[in-house]
Design a protein around this motif. Structure first.
Motif, PDB file in Angstrom:
ATOM      1  N   GLY A  82       8.871  26.670  -1.373  1.00  0.00           N
ATOM      2  CA  GLY A  82       9.075  25.160  -1.856  1.00  0.00           C
ATOM      3  C   GLY A  82       7.789  24.247  -1.497  1.00  0.00           C
ATOM      4  N   TRP A  83       7.106  24.567  -0.779  1.00  0.00           N
ATOM      5  CA  TRP A  83       5.732  24.016  -0.305  1.00  0.00           C
ATOM      6  C   TRP A  83       6.215  22.533   0.167  1.00  0.00           C
ATOM      7  N   TYR A  84       5.179  21.459   0.261  1.00  0.00           N
ATOM      8  CA  TYR A  84       5.399  20.105   0.367  1.00  0.00           C
ATOM      9  C   TYR A  84       5.095  19.290  -0.931  1.00  0.00           C
ATOM     10  N   LEU A  85       6.192  18.908  -1.583  1.00  0.00           N
ATOM     11  CA  LEU A  85       6.283  18.429  -2.977  1.00  0.00           C
ATOM     12  C   LEU A  85       6.125  17.067  -3.253  1.00  0.00           C
ATOM     13  N   GLY A  86       5.979  16.212  -1.969  1.00  0.00           N
ATOM     14  CA  GLY A  86       5.802  14.832  -2.122  1.00  0.00           C
ATOM     15  C   GLY A  86       7.171  14.019  -2.718  1.00  0.00           C
ATOM     16  N   THR A  87       6.739  12.911  -3.313  1.00  0.00           N
ATOM     17  CA  THR A  87       7.902  11.925  -3.692  1.00  0.00           C
ATOM     18  C   THR A  87       8.889  12.395  -4.235  1.00  0.00           C
ATOM     19  N   GLU A  88       8.777  13.470  -5.382  1.00  0.00           N
ATOM     20  CA  GLU A  88       9.961  13.759  -6.239  1.00  0.00           C
ATOM     21  C   GLU A  88      10.262  15.234  -5.655  1.00  0.00           C
ATOM     22  N   ASP A 123       0.815  -1.301  -0.055  1.00  0.00           N
ATOM     23  CA  ASP A 123      -0.083   0.003  -0.010  1.00  0.00           C
ATOM     24  C   ASP A 123       0.934   1.416  -0.079  1.00  0.00           C
ATOM     25  N   SER A 124       2.055   1.160  -0.647  1.00  0.00           N
ATOM     26  CA  SER A 124       3.043   2.171  -0.686  1.00  0.00           C
ATOM     27  C   SER A 124       2.456   3.155  -1.929  1.00  0.00           C
ATOM     28  N   VAL A 125       2.444   4.436  -1.889  1.00  0.00           N
ATOM     29  CA  VAL A 125       1.983   5.235  -3.165  1.00  0.00           C
ATOM     30  C   VAL A 125       2.861   6.150  -3.606  1.00  0.00           C
ATOM     31  N   ILE A 126       2.636   6.949  -4.632  1.00  0.00           N
ATOM     32  CA  ILE A 126       3.124   8.166  -5.053  1.00  0.00           C
ATOM     33  C   ILE A 126       2.478   9.056  -4.093  1.00  0.00           C
ATOM     34  N   ALA A 127       3.329   9.893  -3.403  1.00  0.00           N
ATOM     35  CA  ALA A 127       2.982  11.039  -2.728  1.00  0.00           C
ATOM     36  C   ALA A 127       3.060  12.619  -3.708  1.00  0.00           C
ATOM     37  N   LEU A 180      -0.474   1.914  -9.724  1.00  0.00           N
ATOM     38  CA  LEU A 180      -0.292   2.372  -8.510  1.00  0.00           C
ATOM     39  C   LEU A 180       1.366   2.423  -8.678  1.00  0.00           C
ATOM     40  N   GLY A 181       1.886   3.552  -8.007  1.00  0.00           N
ATOM     41  CA  GLY A 181       3.183   3.722  -7.845  1.00  0.00           C
ATOM     42  C   GLY A 181       4.230   3.805  -9.076  1.00  0.00           C
ATOM     43  N   THR A 182       3.516   3.986 -10.187  1.00  0.00           N
ATOM     44  CA  THR A 182       4.231   4.274 -11.502  1.00  0.00           C
ATOM     45  C   THR A 182       5.149   5.371 -11.619  1.00  0.00           C
ATOM     46  N   LYS A 183       6.089   5.431 -12.544  1.00  0.00           N
ATOM     47  CA  LYS A 183       6.963   6.429 -12.911  1.00  0.00           C
ATOM     48  C   LYS A 183       6.184   7.444 -13.639  1.00  0.00           C
ATOM     49  N   GLU A 184       5.157   6.817 -14.200  1.00  0.00           N
ATOM     50  CA  GLU A 184       4.239   7.930 -14.906  1.00  0.00           C
ATOM     51  C   GLU A 184       3.596   8.944 -13.747  1.00  0.00           C
ATOM     52  N   HIS A 185       3.487   8.480 -12.803  1.00  0.00           N
ATOM     53  CA  HIS A 185       2.842   9.110 -11.532  1.00  0.00           C
ATOM     54  C   HIS A 185       3.524   9.939 -10.923  1.00  0.00           C
ATOM     55  N   ALA A 186       4.829   9.442 -10.716  1.00  0.00           N
ATOM     56  CA  ALA A 186       5.810  10.180 -10.037  1.00  0.00           C
ATOM     57  C   ALA A 186       6.476  11.349 -10.985  1.00  0.00           C
ATOM     58  N   ASP A 187       6.411  11.027 -12.484  1.00  0.00           N
ATOM     59  CA  ASP A 187       6.902  12.043 -13.301  1.00  0.00           C
ATOM     60  C   ASP A 187       5.421  13.314 -13.274  1.00  0.00           C
TER      61      ASP A 187
END
Length: 736
Positions: free
Chosen positions: A537-543, A98-102, A346-353
């Protein structure tokens, strides 16, 4: 043989046709939704209907197993899908998948001023939620940024109702394109966290309709959000989760809403009010579902057995019950009974990008004296990175939006990766703020404990700063309690952990200082004149680390603009200048419609940074604003055009903002109000004409005496600028 095959095929066709004819209407997705809803409703018992109105676990409500109607699963996650918890507890379930892209926090999304980014955000989040088999995502939040102390501002779209309205609609459509409902929250007037279940909001109808409701209305009437969540606070002395004025008079009658109203967790307080005042599903009345000591305490929620007893005694009828179930069935047919919904991912490179791109567009360049940024690696060989937020995970914490991210690129790591072998990167912590690595049951794996004294930490930071070609201080707030976090508000406007003192010392040690503010809120900057370069800079998540590095080193030209005002001091904000802000039982919105830049304009207060403000690594030149007509009739639109040219040497994007000013009104009005914006991408030397069209609704105000929107004939001005205080061109027109 061929005849035999044909006969078999005909037999299958006949059998399938008979089967299709025998499918109950409610299961036949070729039938209109309303017909399916009524058919399913007619087959249900009163007990089955009641069971659908309240939770069966922390995050789910029951369906009707006898009829094959599935249970509904909700999940926190305006910034990403929250990890699984145990059935009756807030504790983590311990899943490993259940780990995700933030994704970036919604303040960062708002700062892009880009509706395409909002659509990308919603689509990507919806795909993750769909893959995780969630039917409802509990978000986005559209509460207005009224005060910079609100602990939950980072989850919202800023201070302006028009900007929030424009940004929330594509997000909703993106999520729901996956067969996952959004639950726009918190309806309404939840603008602080302290004592959030106890205070009653006193606000006039003009402010309610002009400032606090437009984003919700857009979510309902334009975005068609399939659910909406009530808020904890009271309004007109009734809790918002079963508030007649909000949920019946406005939401249902005025806006014609047909979707589901869910309570915030523990937001229901009375059975009869919940019956008659618009609540459909009650979640989380007790923090522990087994608190009453019964085998299924959920049945004893306000919309459970107590409701059933009232029906059986004849004290209440079933008209309201059927209406609630209609809403829930419509939700089910759109989500978990929709056989055409996509599978998700879930958790794809596409979502991280996608998250990285949104983050890059949301970063705001606030100051850049002497063109200190972007970093030139041919001249900058040693970079000192200082500050706890350079190494602290920010995907966890903050309350219900806390995430278990698949990974998180920290700012220090992003800078190191981008600099490569071209520059030496040295790090010093500088201060210890929050060393914990566990939030809301999510264990980050970080242990940031440091036994050194504050003097040792600051001495180390100053020493490496003196030796560096460039200093990058990464500080601000974090997502701990009493900062950017659900449940409590900030205690002060200044930076915590004595960062202000350290920044001033660093500015003396090295004139080439960049400050990166990680936060979802405005902060005081008493050292503003001593620091040459500042990024929001906000909270920018995974990347996050990669997004920040891309802007720092010029791979991306910053194009974000502030979605809220940075006041110099708290009393420059209307909520603090005119109202008591102590989290008491009564909160008075004495500033009325004059929220954010509207208050600064009215009082002629110069902000630290204006609403809509943001710099670039290039320069944009605005031409003369024109209109396609001088007079506007109530049935017409008017289009404004302005040429914008990139006269710098770098490709970039500018956000062209249209404000409207009413020259003479029967009621007090703001000096100007945002009524349009466009983000335009220009190559170096390129020019484009930006057009923005409005109608009479952009000229209207809410007349609380008549209880209607009014556009008075007379003179108006259209003002186009790069921010609320940087107006480039003005044109006059009139409404007949």
């Amino acid at each position: 043989m061929s005849k035999k095959i044909n006969l078999i095929g005909l037999l299958f066709l006949v059998i399938s046709t008979v089967k299709a004819q025998n499918i109950p209407v409610y299961q036949d997705d070729s039938k209109p939704l309303e017909q399916r809803v009524e058919d399913a409703l007619s087959r249900m018992t009163v007990e089955e209907k009641i069971a659908m109105l309240h939770a069966q676990s922390k995050f789910s409500s029951t369906g009707v197993p006898r009829l094959g109607i599935p249970e509904i699963w909700t999940d926190d996650g305006p910034h990403g899908v929250r990890p699984e918890v145990l059935w009756d507890e807030w504790s983590q379930a311990g899943w490993t998948n259940d780990s995700v892209i933030a994704f970036p926090a919604l303040t960062a999304l708002a700062a892009t001023w880009n509706k395409d980014m909002s659509s990308l955000y919603g689509k990507s989040l919806g795909e993750e939620a769909r893959y995780r088999k969630k039917d409802v995502i509990l978000g986005p939040g559209v509460n207005i940024y009224r005060t910079p102390l609100n602990g939950r501002n980072f989850e919202y779209f800023g201070e302006d109702p028009f900007l929030a309205s424009q940004m929330v609609v594509p997000y909703i459509k993106g999520v729901q394109s996956n067969g996952v409902a959004t639950s726009v929250k918190h309806f309404a007037l939840n603008n602080l966290e302290t004592n959030r279940s106890g205070y009653n909001v006193n606000v006039d109808d003009r402010a309610l309709y002009e400032i606090y409701l437009p984003a919700f209305k857009a979510a309902v009437t334009e975005g068609d959000s399939w659910t909406i969540m009530g808020s904890y606070n009271k309004y007109k002395e009734q809790h918002a989760c079963h508030n007649k004025y909000l949920l019946v008079d406005i939401l249902r009658k005025e806006w014609g809403y047909k979707g589901v109203v869910v309570s915030d967790w523990g937001g229901a307080h009375d059975t009869k009010e919940a019956i008659y005042n618009g609540l459909d599903i009650e979640f989380g009345t007790w923090t522990d579902g087994l608190a009453s000591g019964l085998s299924n305490a959920y049945d004893n929620y306000y919309l459970g057995v107590p409701y059933l007893k009232l029906i059986r005694s004849g004290e209440v009828g079933t008209k309201e019950l059927d209406e609630k179930v209609r809403h829930i069935l419509l939700l089910a047919f759109r989500t978990n009974m929709n056989r055409n919904k996509p599978w998700g991912s879930l958790g794809t490179k596409e979502h991280a990008d996608a998250g990285r791109k949104i983050g890059e567009e949301g970063i705001v360049l606030l100051k850049n004296n002497n063109n200190l940024l972007p970093i030139d690696l041919t001249k900058t060989k040693k970079i000192a990175v200082i500050g706890e937020n350079a190494i602290k995970m920010m995907t966890v914490g903050g309350g219900s939006s806390s995430l278990k991210a698949k990974y998180e690129v920290l700012p220090l790591d992003g800078i190191k990766k981008r600099a490569g072998k071209d520059a030496e990167i040295v790090y010093a912590r500088g201060y210890v703020g929050d060393s914990t690595g566990e939030y809301n049951g999510v264990v980050s794996g970080q242990n940031l404990k440091d036994r050194r004294s504050p003097e040792e930490l600051s001495s180390e930071a100053i020493k490496i700063a003196k030796d560096a070609d460039l200093v990058i201080f990464i500080g601000g707030l974090n997502k701990s309690d009493f900062q950017d976090c659900e449940g409590n508000d900030r205690k002060e406007y200044g930076l915590p952990y004595k960062q202000d003192e350290l920044i001033q010392q660093l500015a003396k040690a090295n004139k080439n200082l960049v400050y990166i503010n990680i936060s979802g809120n405005a902060v005081a900057m008493p050292w503003i004149n001593e620091v040459p370069a500042i990024l929001q800079g906000w909270y920018l998540g995974t990347e996050s680390g990669n997004a920040l590095a891309a802007v720092l080193f010029g791979d991306v030209n910053p194009s974000g603009k502030l979605p809220f005002t940075f006041p110099v001091k708290l009393t420059d904000n209307g909520a603090h200048a005119l109202s008591e802000y102590k989290g008491g039982d009564e909160i008075n919105y004495n500033e009325g419609i004059f929220v954010g830049y509207r208050y600064a304009d009215k009082q002629k207060i110069k902000p630290l940074f204006s609403f809509g403000y943001g710099l670039s690594y290039t320069t944009f030149q605005y031409g003369k604003l024109t209109a396609d007509k001088k007079q506007l009739t109530p049935a017409e639109t008017i289009t404004f055009s302005i040429p914008v040219k990139n006269i710098g040497k770098k490709d970039g994007a500018e956000i062209v903002q249209l404000y409207i000013s009413d020259e003479k009104s029967s009621l007090p009005r703001p000096v100007k109000e945002l009524k349009g914006f466009e983000k335009v991408y220009l190559k170096a030397g390129e020019e484009k004409v930006v057009t923005i069209t409005i109608d009479r609704s952009a000229l209207s105000f809410f007349d609380d005496k008549k209880h209607e929107w009014v556009a008075e004939p007379g003179a108006f001005k259209a003002l186009v600028g790069a921010s609320s205080t940087d107006i480039k061109s003005v044109v006059e027109f009139s409404l007949q």
